[in-house]
Design an enzyme around this catalytic site. Sequence first.
Site, PDB file in Angstrom:
ATOM      1  N   TYR A 155       0.821  -1.220   0.000  1.00 62.00           N
ATOM      2  CA  TYR A 155       0.000   0.000   0.000  1.00 62.00           C
ATOM      3  C   TYR A 155       0.851   1.264   0.000  1.00 62.00           C
ATOM      4  O   TYR A 155       0.434   2.310  -0.476  1.00 62.00           O
ATOM      5  CB  TYR A 155      -1.019  -0.004   1.163  1.00 62.00           C
ATOM      6  CG  TYR A 155      -2.289  -0.677   0.747  1.00 62.00           C
ATOM      7  CD1 TYR A 155      -2.328  -2.063   0.623  1.00 62.00           C
ATOM      8  CD2 TYR A 155      -3.416   0.047   0.396  1.00 62.00           C
ATOM      9  CE1 TYR A 155      -3.476  -2.694   0.178  1.00 62.00           C
ATOM     10  CE2 TYR A 155      -4.557  -0.578  -0.047  1.00 62.00           C
ATOM     11  CZ  TYR A 155      -4.583  -1.938  -0.153  1.00 62.00           C
ATOM     12  OH  TYR A 155      -5.712  -2.556  -0.603  1.00 62.00           O
ATOM     13  N   LYS A 162      -3.989   7.484   3.477  1.00 63.15           N
ATOM     14  CA  LYS A 162      -5.165   7.120   4.297  1.00 63.15           C
ATOM     15  C   LYS A 162      -4.983   7.581   5.745  1.00 63.15           C
ATOM     16  O   LYS A 162      -5.947   7.991   6.387  1.00 63.15           O
ATOM     17  CB  LYS A 162      -5.419   5.607   4.240  1.00 63.15           C
ATOM     18  CG  LYS A 162      -5.903   5.110   2.878  1.00 63.15           C
ATOM     19  CD  LYS A 162      -7.120   5.842   2.370  1.00 63.15           C
ATOM     20  CE  LYS A 162      -7.682   5.258   1.088  1.00 63.15           C
ATOM     21  NZ  LYS A 162      -8.643   6.149   0.418  1.00 63.15           N
TER      22      LYS A 162
HETATM   23  P1  NAD Z   1     -12.540   3.321  -8.087  1.00 63.76           P
HETATM   24  O1  NAD Z   1     -11.384   3.222  -9.010  1.00 63.76           O
HETATM   25  O2  NAD Z   1     -13.832   2.834  -8.577  1.00 63.76           O
HETATM   26  O3  NAD Z   1     -12.709   4.789  -7.522  1.00 63.76           O
HETATM   27  C1  NAD Z   1     -11.647   5.699  -7.425  1.00 63.76           C
HETATM   28  C2  NAD Z   1     -12.154   6.986  -8.030  1.00 63.76           C
HETATM   29  O4  NAD Z   1     -11.209   8.051  -7.852  1.00 63.76           O
HETATM   30  C3  NAD Z   1     -12.412   6.857  -9.532  1.00 63.76           C
HETATM   31  O5  NAD Z   1     -13.745   7.223  -9.811  1.00 63.76           O
HETATM   32  C4  NAD Z   1     -11.451   7.845 -10.139  1.00 63.76           C
HETATM   33  O6  NAD Z   1     -11.942   8.445 -11.332  1.00 63.76           O
HETATM   34  C5  NAD Z   1     -11.347   8.863  -9.006  1.00 63.76           C
HETATM   35  N1  NAD Z   1     -10.206   9.776  -9.115  1.00 63.76           N
HETATM   36  C6  NAD Z   1      -8.879   9.490  -9.081  1.00 63.76           C
HETATM   37  N2  NAD Z   1      -8.158  10.625  -9.212  1.00 63.76           N
HETATM   38  C7  NAD Z   1      -9.049  11.648  -9.324  1.00 63.76           C
HETATM   39  C8  NAD Z   1      -8.935  13.057  -9.496  1.00 63.76           C
HETATM   40  N3  NAD Z   1      -7.728  13.674  -9.571  1.00 63.76           N
HETATM   41  N4  NAD Z   1     -10.067  13.802  -9.568  1.00 63.76           N
HETATM   42  C9  NAD Z   1     -11.284  13.209  -9.492  1.00 63.76           C
HETATM   43  N5  NAD Z   1     -11.465  11.892  -9.334  1.00 63.76           N
HETATM   44  C10 NAD Z   1     -10.348  11.107  -9.262  1.00 63.76           C
HETATM   45  O7  NAD Z   1     -12.064   2.473  -6.801  1.00 63.76           O
HETATM   46  P2  NAD Z   1     -12.723   2.358  -5.320  1.00 63.76           P
HETATM   47  O8  NAD Z   1     -12.075   1.164  -4.724  1.00 63.76           O
HETATM   48  O9  NAD Z   1     -14.186   2.461  -5.403  1.00 63.76           O
HETATM   49  O10 NAD Z   1     -12.105   3.620  -4.584  1.00 63.76           O
HETATM   50  C11 NAD Z   1     -12.897   4.585  -3.912  1.00 63.76           C
HETATM   51  C12 NAD Z   1     -12.282   4.922  -2.568  1.00 63.76           C
HETATM   52  O11 NAD Z   1     -12.392   3.794  -1.708  1.00 63.76           O
HETATM   53  C13 NAD Z   1     -10.798   5.274  -2.617  1.00 63.76           C
HETATM   54  O12 NAD Z   1     -10.535   6.299  -1.689  1.00 63.76           O
HETATM   55  C14 NAD Z   1     -10.152   3.984  -2.142  1.00 63.76           C
HETATM   56  O13 NAD Z   1      -8.863   4.186  -1.598  1.00 63.76           O
HETATM   57  C15 NAD Z   1     -11.152   3.592  -1.069  1.00 63.76           C
HETATM   58  N6  NAD Z   1     -11.076   2.203  -0.595  1.00 63.76           N
HETATM   59  C16 NAD Z   1     -11.080   1.162  -1.484  1.00 63.76           C
HETATM   60  C17 NAD Z   1     -10.992  -0.130  -1.016  1.00 63.76           C
HETATM   61  C18 NAD Z   1     -10.971  -1.286  -1.982  1.00 63.76           C
HETATM   62  O14 NAD Z   1     -10.515  -2.371  -1.590  1.00 63.76           O
HETATM   63  N7  NAD Z   1     -11.446  -1.136  -3.181  1.00 63.76           N
HETATM   64  C19 NAD Z   1     -10.921  -0.387   0.363  1.00 63.76           C
HETATM   65  C20 NAD Z   1     -10.937   0.685   1.244  1.00 63.76           C
HETATM   66  C21 NAD Z   1     -11.014   1.979   0.754  1.00 63.76           C
END
Ligand code: NAD
Length: 262
Positions: A155, A162
């Site tokens: 990570y 985070k």
């Molecule tokens: P995802 O790829 O579907 O979503 C990430 C989003 O961030 C995308 O829509 C992307 O377009 C957007 N993004 C990135 N850079 C950007 C910018 N400069 N301006 C505007 N938008 C931008 O993936 P996800 O897993 O749904 O991620 C959403 C959140 O959840 C993130 O913060 C991720 O770290 C967090 N998260 C994910 C997980 C997992 O396992 N998937 C677990 C815990 C937390």
Amino acid sequence: MGLLDGKVAFIFGVANHRSIAWGIAKELHAHGATIALSIFNEDLRRRVEPLAEEVGCDFIETCDVNNDDAIDAVFEKFKERYGQLDVLVHSIGFAPREALGGRFIDIKREDFKLTLESSAYSLVALAKRAEPLMSEGGSIMSMTYYAAEKYIPDYNAMAIAKSALEACTRYMAVDMGHKQIRVNAISAGPIKTLAAAGIPGFRGLLKHFDAVAPLGKTVTVEDVGKTAVYLASDLSRMVTGEIIYVDSGYQVLGITSPRDEM
Ligand code: NAD
């Protein structure tokens, strides 16, 4: 009566049907909220438009959250259309590939800065613009991960981001508390999304998680969405500055051996 009847939610971060932001949009809509979406860029519109239709949303505006002018513009458009904001969802994370995996200590200054800006400062930047629109109080939430607290392989920069995001949550909860604006974060277990695919060891992590998590099931975007409904609604009216785990119970474990080996 829906829990969120009459509330408007502005959701950042839907990229496709696997996005956590999409799970949140569906659940908030199912409980009565009006949904407005912001997407990163025009390339995503083709994928997001049919999803938006499913939740009765025709407000899809682009915004690069690393660009202050773009953030101002998207909030101006939102204000013109809705006037008032009740729920802000930040579901955004980005790290350059080189900043994930390998030895953490090799991280480059520019990659470190970009990850923090995109994944943590962006919450502050959005919340700052949301605040004046939340004159009746409101709920702001973002998505975090356990790597904020404990070492999780690969990570790297995202773990640091985070940690920062969780600290921002606490500071903003205090800043905005007297306006009845609550700021919380959901710490989700691993879910196969576009962002997760960028973590080199993600597949192994998911397998491990499935084998040991107390509830014995992988978390879905709908599971996260249901907790988002709680955070968006009056059910959580005295909850702020919190990190709420939607992780099948993983974070309570002191020993993470597979259940059938114990
Ligand atoms: P995802 O790829 O579907 O979503 C990430 C989003 O961030 C995308 O829509 C992307 O377009 C957007 N993004 C990135 N850079 C950007 C910018 N400069 N301006 C505007 N938008 C931008 O993936 P996800 O897993 O749904 O991620 C959403 C959140 O959840 C993130 O913060 C991720 O770290 C967090 N998260 C994910 C997980 C997992 O396992 N998937 C677990 C815990 C937390």
